[in-house]
Design an enzyme around this catalytic site. Structure first.
Site, PDB file in Angstrom:
ATOM      1  N   SER A 186     -49.190 -31.285 -14.870  1.00 48.87           N
ATOM      2  CA  SER A 186     -48.607 -30.223 -14.045  1.00 48.87           C
ATOM      3  C   SER A 186     -48.812 -30.554 -12.574  1.00 48.87           C
ATOM      4  O   SER A 186     -49.583 -31.453 -12.227  1.00 48.87           O
ATOM      5  CB  SER A 186     -49.276 -28.876 -14.364  1.00 48.87           C
ATOM      6  OG  SER A 186     -50.582 -28.818 -13.800  1.00 48.87           O
ATOM      7  N   ASP A 187     -48.130 -29.841 -11.697  1.00 47.22           N
ATOM      8  CA  ASP A 187     -48.475 -29.921 -10.282  1.00 47.22           C
ATOM      9  C   ASP A 187     -49.648 -28.973 -10.034  1.00 47.22           C
ATOM     10  O   ASP A 187     -50.093 -28.239 -10.922  1.00 47.22           O
ATOM     11  CB  ASP A 187     -47.258 -29.578  -9.413  1.00 47.22           C
ATOM     12  CG  ASP A 187     -47.325 -30.251  -8.044  1.00 47.22           C
ATOM     13  OD1 ASP A 187     -48.439 -30.570  -7.589  1.00 47.22           O
ATOM     14  OD2 ASP A 187     -46.269 -30.463  -7.431  1.00 47.22           O
ATOM     15  N   TRP A 188     -50.156 -28.988  -8.812  1.00 48.93           N
ATOM     16  CA  TRP A 188     -51.368 -28.237  -8.457  1.00 48.93           C
ATOM     17  C   TRP A 188     -51.166 -26.743  -8.769  1.00 48.93           C
ATOM     18  O   TRP A 188     -50.398 -26.054  -8.106  1.00 48.93           O
ATOM     19  CB  TRP A 188     -51.668 -28.425  -6.977  1.00 48.93           C
ATOM     20  CG  TRP A 188     -52.956 -27.821  -6.498  1.00 48.93           C
ATOM     21  CD1 TRP A 188     -53.260 -26.495  -6.428  1.00 48.93           C
ATOM     22  CD2 TRP A 188     -54.109 -28.524  -6.018  1.00 48.93           C
ATOM     23  NE1 TRP A 188     -54.521 -26.319  -5.931  1.00 48.93           N
ATOM     24  CE2 TRP A 188     -55.072 -27.546  -5.665  1.00 48.93           C
ATOM     25  CE3 TRP A 188     -54.424 -29.866  -5.843  1.00 48.93           C
ATOM     26  CZ2 TRP A 188     -56.316 -27.873  -5.150  1.00 48.93           C
ATOM     27  CZ3 TRP A 188     -55.667 -30.196  -5.328  1.00 48.93           C
ATOM     28  CH2 TRP A 188     -56.607 -29.211  -4.985  1.00 48.93           C
ATOM     29  N   GLU A 189     -51.842 -26.266  -9.820  1.00 49.95           N
ATOM     30  CA  GLU A 189     -51.791 -24.868 -10.251  1.00 49.95           C
ATOM     31  C   GLU A 189     -50.376 -24.389 -10.576  1.00 49.95           C
ATOM     32  O   GLU A 189     -50.113 -23.179 -10.603  1.00 49.95           O
ATOM     33  CB  GLU A 189     -52.433 -23.948  -9.208  1.00 49.95           C
ATOM     34  CG  GLU A 189     -53.925 -24.190  -9.025  1.00 49.95           C
ATOM     35  CD  GLU A 189     -54.585 -23.208  -8.085  1.00 49.95           C
ATOM     36  OE1 GLU A 189     -53.878 -22.642  -7.217  1.00 49.95           O
ATOM     37  OE2 GLU A 189     -55.806 -23.003  -8.196  1.00 49.95           O
ATOM     38  N   SER A 190     -49.451 -25.320 -10.845  1.00 47.06           N
ATOM     39  CA  SER A 190     -48.092 -24.881 -11.178  1.00 47.06           C
ATOM     40  C   SER A 190     -48.062 -24.122 -12.496  1.00 47.06           C
ATOM     41  O   SER A 190     -47.141 -23.331 -12.732  1.00 47.06           O
ATOM     42  CB  SER A 190     -47.136 -26.077 -11.244  1.00 47.06           C
ATOM     43  OG  SER A 190     -47.433 -26.937 -12.327  1.00 47.06           O
TER      44      SER A 190
END
Length: 750
Positions: free
Chosen positions: A285-289
């Site tokens: 995932s992207d940062w906290e996506s």
């Protein structure tokens, strides 16, 4: 065919085929045996630990929460792990105190260089040079590898058609083919031809899957709506090209796609990426996506998040904690099939095995490191030179400097932290060579410098009068204008994309004083320059050129080297034209030629009811593929091997390129196609090939393109390849608005 093209040319248009992606240098059997041997030792908790990425902190010390996570088997990867000393400590703790001694994969945003900074990716795309792009990624990867990093979050291959969006700087522009070619080159630069344990190679990551560059209004993290037809034909091809080049990992996007967040999108992550494309690396995932899906209104809580992302086969969670908190209970309750977890863990282990992490013992920066070496700086300078795009030249360039004084003006003439651009986390600022320093070293007291403004965003005009007075004895003034680095990048979108602050007033004052102005623009996006275009004698677009921007600009401005960059993105006249891109669909009421060239800002009476604005020309300020040079080139009328073909056949198109000027230079020969009539409306133009040719004065070279089913086919809304008989217009030239064409016919397609 070079090693990047062999992955892209035949495959980028055929993503629905199940192809071997050549991911691993070791044999599949050898890799799978190692993966299974490691996997069989893991408990459920330890499996989930491999699916977790946590962020550390900068510095030499390892935070206690990181140490605890390692010892308890609750982490498979660390993002931003600190200095090489910290990374060595981390891997030592893993080897001695973690439950199964599985090495961590250390991630870092190594986007356009590591310590030696290359131009921003959008600038690199302006080079239209696959080899230089590959070399730049290779150098960035080697420098990062020496400091203990084995995974980068690059390339970013989002198609980007809105210059308001801050992350256009990190993109390779607006075109699927150019992005596919250069994105694949970056993958090969980081990884080699396959993901392997070769020294100096790190895993690449194709991001953001998918549609991040299509965010509404150019605002970061905004909603995205992409018709399926456009998804297959515009946004997916660069990712398939990266996969075919062997990319080890994918990253999901922050955004939704048509109402479903990318980090829970089963259609994209399962049906397309896994089932159709047969990707067997891992998805992060992207940062906290993932946790952000709660705010997006798609998930009620973190338990929901874990269920939705795991069900979509998202393998590793970046920073947020839904897997850590809830995945075990979801498996035990039967809501998540244990095989989904098993597959995710094996995907992660497969990449770690392929990288040789189990056989390496990181002990710090090697003594023979080439970080910031002269060789690396020389390559960064080459790329900076080829990224420069000459937009305008009223005989002002090259600048012949004799004994006269030369003016240098502008807050960006000596701003090393701005020069490196966005996503330069590890740049060594005191190693950056600025234009002012470079010109002063070359010409000493001949250089007259005045800053003009306190900084690039300052609206204070109190220095302008003194700046003009300082230029009293100067005829030629080089103005360094544009954007600070922080004005582009993640979360840094702009509603107005003109020169910020009082830069326009500064340029106007110098023009009113009768100066010959060479405008050098350093920026992370296309800017609207109509307010100053007629006030200056030349415009050289430098993007954010990186560590060696100063020497590169000196060589080009003084004529030691001719500029050869071409725009990878269309430049609007005004923000009201956005989005504007060359490959749009033709209207049923095309633009009226009588309304082309109308002045910007003052509405005129309409001439008929057509696809026009009343207050600005429908044409761009500068077209995709455009760029001037100091010499001149001729491109002959294309010669076709034949004008008719049937399914399975190919034809060749040949042109002769000649340097008809007096200086060495490079021309980019561009091939475009238009499907005249099809079952779906097709773009007015589509780039299908390009070659950069370097020629001495009087020298010529033949350039040949091949056209066949891969170039003539397209996708329907379901991702099926369509090859339809009919007429196709084939264009060849040196910019999307400077082409000659011929009609070919595809006959039987049964």
């Amino acid at each position: 065919m070079n090693r990047v093209n062999k992955y892209v040319a035949a495959l980028v248009l055929l993503p629905v085929l199940a192809l071997n992606n050549m991911l691993f240098a070791q044999s599949n059997t050898e890799v799978e045996n190692k993966v299974n041997e490691i996997f069989n030792q893991l408990t459920l908790e330890e499996k989930i630990g491999q699916m977790i990425q946590i962020a550390s902190t900068n510095g030499d010390e390892v935070p206690q929460y990181v140490i605890d996570a390692i010892k308890e088997g609750r982490v498979g990867s660390i993002l931003n792990a600190g200095t090489p000393k910290a990374i060595a400590k981390i891997q030592k703790i893993v080897a001695k105190e973690s439950p199964n001694k599985i090495p961590l994969i250390i991630g870092r945003d190594v986007i356009h260089g590591y310590k030696t900074i290359f131009p921003i990716p959008l600038g690199q795309a302006a080079s239209w040079n696959r080899g230089l792009v590959e070399t730049g990624a290779n150098i960035a990867g080697k420098e990062a590898y020496d400091e203990g990093i084995n995974w980068t979050f690059a390339p970013m291959i989002d198609i980007s058609r809105d210059p308001r969006w801050g992350r256009i700087a990190e993109s390779l522009g607006e075109d699927p083919y150019l992005t596919a070619e250069l994105g694949a080159a970056m993958v090969v630069g980081f990884q080699g031809n396959e993901l392997s344990a070769e020294e100096g190679r790190i895993a690449a990551c194709a991001k953001h899957f998918i549609g991040y560059g299509a965010t509404e209004n150019g605002k970061d993290y905004n909603a995205v709506s992409i018709p399926d037809y456009q998804l297959w034909n515009t946004y997916l091809p660069p990712f398939k090209a990266a996969l075919d080049a062997g990319v080890g990992t994918f990253m999901t996007a922050f955004n939704d796609i048509n109402g479903v967040p990318a980090s829970a999108n089963q259609f994209l992550l399962k049906e397309v990426l896994r089932d159709q494309w047969k990707f067997d690396g891992f998805v992060v995932s992207d940062w906290e996506s993932m946790s952000q899906m709660i705010k997006q209104g798609y998930s009620e809580n973190l338990r929901d998040v874990a269920l939705q992302s795991a069900s979509a086969q998202l393998d590793m969670e970046m920073v947020s904690s839904s897997y850590q908190a809830h995945l075990k209970e979801l498996v035990e309750s039967g809501e998540v099939d244990i095989e989904m977890v098993n597959t995710a863990v094996k995907n992660i282990l497969r990449v770690k095995v392929a990288l040789g992490l189990f056989d390496k013992d990181y002990k710090g920066v090697p003594k023979n490191t080439e970080i910031l070496s002269d060789a690396h700086k020389e390559e960064a300078k080459k790329m900076a030179i080829e990224s420069l795009v000459l937009l305008k030249n009223d005989n002002a360039l090259p600048l012949a400097i004799g004994k006269e004084k030369i003016g240098i003006v502008g807050p960006l003439a000596d701003a090393p932290a701005e020069q490196v651009g966005t996503w330069s986390l590890d740049a060594v600022i005191d190693q950056v060579e600025t234009p002012l320093n470079t010109f002063q070293e070359a010409y000493g007291d001949q250089i007259v410098f005045a800053k003009g403004l306190e900084n690039a965003r300052s609206n204070k005009t109190d220095q302008i009068k003194a700046t003009v007075e300082a230029m009293n004895e100067v005829k030629d003034v080089i103005v360094f204008a544009g954007e600070d680095a922080i004005l582009s990048g993640e979360g840094h979108s702009r509603a107005f994309i003109n020169l910020p602050g009082a830069q326009e007033e500064l340029i106007n004052a110098l023009a009113d004083a009768g100066k010959n102005i060479i405008l050098v623009v350093q920026a992370g996006r296309p800017l609207t320059l109509e307010a100053v275009e007629n006030k200056v004698n030349a415009i050289l677009y430098a993007w954010h050129p990186g560590t060696m921007g100063g020497p590169a600009l000196l060589d080009v401005i003084t004529g030691k080297v001719s500029p050869s960059g071409k725009l990878p993105v269309t430049f609007p006249r005004t923000v009201g034209q956005v989005p504007i891109y060359y490959s749009s669909i033709e209207s049923g009421r095309p633009a009226n030629p009588q309304m082309l060239g109308i002045p910007t800002g003052t509405p005129l009476d309409p001439v008929g009811l057509t696809n026009n604005y009343l207050d600005v020309s429908v044409t761009p300020a500068y077209a995709f593929g455009y760029g001037l040079t100091y010499t001149s080139f001729s491109i002959s009328k294309p010669k076709f091997s034949k004008l008719e073909l049937t399914k399975g056949e190919k034809i060749t198109v040949e042109v002769e390129v000649k340097n008809t000027g007096k200086k060495e230079g490079a021309e980019v020969v561009q091939l475009y196609i238009r499907d005249k009539v099809a079952s779906y409306m097709r773009p007015k133009l589509e780039l299908k090939g390009f070659e950069k040719v370097y020629l001495a004065p009087g020298e010529s070279k033949k350039v040949t393109f091949e056209i066949g089913p891969d170039q003539l086919s397209f996708f329907d809304k379901n991702g099926n390849v369509l090859l339809e008989k009919g007429k196709f217009e084939i264009f060849v030239g040196n910019a999307s608005d400077n082409l000659v064409s011929e009609i070919i016919t595809l006959k039987e397609v049964k």
